[in-house]
Design an enzyme around this catalytic site. Sequence first.
Site, PDB file in Angstrom:
ATOM      1  N   GLU A 184      46.221  33.299  25.341  1.00 43.69           N
ATOM      2  CA  GLU A 184      47.129  34.328  25.868  1.00 43.69           C
ATOM      3  C   GLU A 184      48.276  34.596  24.902  1.00 43.69           C
ATOM      4  O   GLU A 184      48.679  35.743  24.706  1.00 43.69           O
ATOM      5  CB  GLU A 184      47.673  33.907  27.243  1.00 43.69           C
ATOM      6  N   HIS A 205      35.797  39.787  35.639  1.00 41.51           N
ATOM      7  CA  HIS A 205      35.830  41.024  34.852  1.00 41.51           C
ATOM      8  C   HIS A 205      34.984  42.146  35.430  1.00 41.51           C
ATOM      9  O   HIS A 205      35.162  43.297  35.061  1.00 41.51           O
ATOM     10  CB  HIS A 205      35.407  40.718  33.409  1.00 41.51           C
TER      11      HIS A 205
HETATM   12  O1  X8Z Z   1      39.367  36.495  30.466  1.00 44.39           O
HETATM   13  C1  X8Z Z   1      39.617  35.751  29.538  1.00 44.39           C
HETATM   14  C2  X8Z Z   1      41.074  35.475  29.167  1.00 44.39           C
HETATM   15  C3  X8Z Z   1      41.958  36.635  29.446  1.00 44.39           C
HETATM   16  S1  X8Z Z   1      41.718  37.944  28.378  1.00 44.39           S
HETATM   17  C4  X8Z Z   1      41.570  34.288  29.957  1.00 44.39           C
HETATM   18  N1  X8Z Z   1      38.628  35.098  28.889  1.00 44.39           N
HETATM   19  C5  X8Z Z   1      37.230  35.272  29.240  1.00 44.39           C
HETATM   20  C6  X8Z Z   1      36.898  34.639  30.578  1.00 44.39           C
HETATM   21  O2  X8Z Z   1      37.738  33.912  31.117  1.00 44.39           O
HETATM   22  O3  X8Z Z   1      35.804  34.864  31.083  1.00 44.39           O
HETATM   23  C7  X8Z Z   1      38.804  34.208  27.748  1.00 44.39           C
HETATM   24  C8  X8Z Z   1      37.440  33.687  27.457  1.00 44.39           C
HETATM   25  C9  X8Z Z   1      36.474  34.599  28.139  1.00 44.39           C
HETATM   26 ZN    ZN Z   2      42.230  37.475  26.401  1.00 40.62          ZN
END
Ligand code: X8Z
Ligand code: ZN
Length: 624
Positions: free
Chosen positions: A395, A523
């Site tokens: 972050e 996501h």
């Molecule tokens: O979503 C994220 C970050 C925020 S941009 C914590 N990541 C992905 C996830 O958690 O799925 C980082 C690694 C992959």
């Molecule tokens: Zn990130």
Amino acid sequence: MTRTPHSLIRAALAALSLAAPAASAQTPAAKATPAPAAKTAPAPATKATPAEAKQFAEKLNADLKQLWTRQATAEWIKSTYITDDTERNAASVNEEVMAYVNNAIKDSRRFDGLKLDADTARMLHLLRVSQTLPAPANPKQRSELASTAAKLEGLYGKGKYCGKDGKGKCRDLEELSDVMAESRNADELLDAWTGWHAISRPMRPLYTQLVDLSNAGAKDIGFNDLGTLWRSSYDMPPAEFETEAQRLWGQVKPMYDELHCYVRGRLAKQYGEAKVPAGKPIPAHLLGNMWAQEWNNIYPLVEPFPGQASLDVSSALVKQGYDSQKMVKLGEKFFTSLGLKPLPQTFWERSQFNKPKDRDVVCHASAWDVTYDNDLRIKMCIKPTEEDLVTIHHELGHNYYYTYYYKLPVLFQAGANDGFHEAIGDALTLSITPAYLQQAGLLSAVEKNDKNVINLQLKDALEKVAFLPFGLLVDQWRWDVFSGKVKPADYNKSWWALRTKYQGVGAPVARTEQDFDAGAKYHVPANVPYTRYFLARILQFQFHKALCEAAGHKGALNECSIYGNKAAGQRLQAMLELGASKPWPDALAAMTGTRQMDATPMLEYFAPLRRWLQEQNKGQKCGW
Ligand code: X8Z
Ligand code: ZN
């Protein structure tokens, strides 16, 4: 995620996914108002000129800075306090932004075919690809899209599992993730897994609606579907980007297969061959993570040489009484050791480090610049674990990108591509070597011998290598959903087909089309593109190698730490300052000397482990 689309929202945050910027077709001369109204500019009487385009872009940056600030403010409030009111409030700002951007894109068509200066041309291009969630021009549909998107993210943030009969103690994702990480009881793991995966069932009709409406929005601004729009922000035609992603996957797949084979063999010893048969996908609940995306939590089960020096940073954090603030300070210290500036005082005042006890929040980690003016924050629910220490560096990587480009026009306030934004903090974590941890007091001396090297490399690979197929497949699925190749009736079937094909992971219990397992990953309901994380896993090794070279490191790549090296810091800063002002191959060349994304440095980093894995896997039935 990244700012609006990319940055803060865009960049780090994926959170905002929504952010569909918006806009009205402002004429270059139109005066910026607090909320630029969505209206179409009158057709110009004379032919548009390059000078007018430049003015248009200037006005656009001014309007967007206001709009995106209002949007990020509403999103911040919503994410740190989920209620119907904050959700509706954010949705209404998002609606405005979507309207503005949609109109601005159409208006900008006046300048098509003109010979524009490079900056203006790039800004207009970035405007066209700036939205991860474009809305149709119809106001009713736009409003529906904004509220659907907000509901989806809300469902995820509020998700809880209260036992099979719904009457047990309710547990949220953080608690269920602790079970996934720590339990070695297959039944308990299965219960946590199925419990969490039930929260996304009600998302299915909303998601179908989101797909339809945002596809219509993408068409309205000239893209075939939303997936094509997402793939158009990589300075190459969208079809070429698809090929590029597959090329990179082809480079790393053999390494993934070797890790998969070894881990499956060890899990079979732990849980029995009946549960983990050779030659078959690994059940998804046994890998230490809700989505089996990173496997570092099962390191103790697969440790190559037990009895060697401990690599257990989590217990050191607990023993030494690290709280969240102290962990973030440690992260900041890494950046300042490179000669980068300290985080502003407001960062410490405005960030959310801890999970509030009295309300629902979006715990998924994110980084923000709320006013696009160095108003840096992170939002996390930090626990004293190594995993969270790594996420803090991730972050802060976003925050350091923001802080070095916030003086650029907002359309340039983004990563060279979104994978760059995701790779900065991660690249630095590659310098968190045992020697670094030792001087930070978090590990005792780790003797440099072959066994320790393999232990450490395997631990790294469980995080970095294991992630690769998951990083790729989330958007392979969404691209097919957006294009219509996958219909709602097959959402879950196609999700598991991809998880099996790429990850070699299988559903632990039978699934049906009542389930919506993709929605159990943040996501998807939050509509944050995911290919960026796949790219970042590869790019971070390219960055690491370049920074190590700048630091004058000689020797194996996996032994390099740039901690404290100002020359490496300067090399990094030069790239951060470019933001999105140049096509990404230029930014990559400035940092690494090459214009191609390339997994060779990652393969080089893991070369010792691969030799060892190949030895271990001899005679095994690998693959699935
Ligand atoms: O979503 C994220 C970050 C925020 S941009 C914590 N990541 C992905 C996830 O958690 O799925 C980082 C690694 C992959
Ligand atoms: Zn990130």
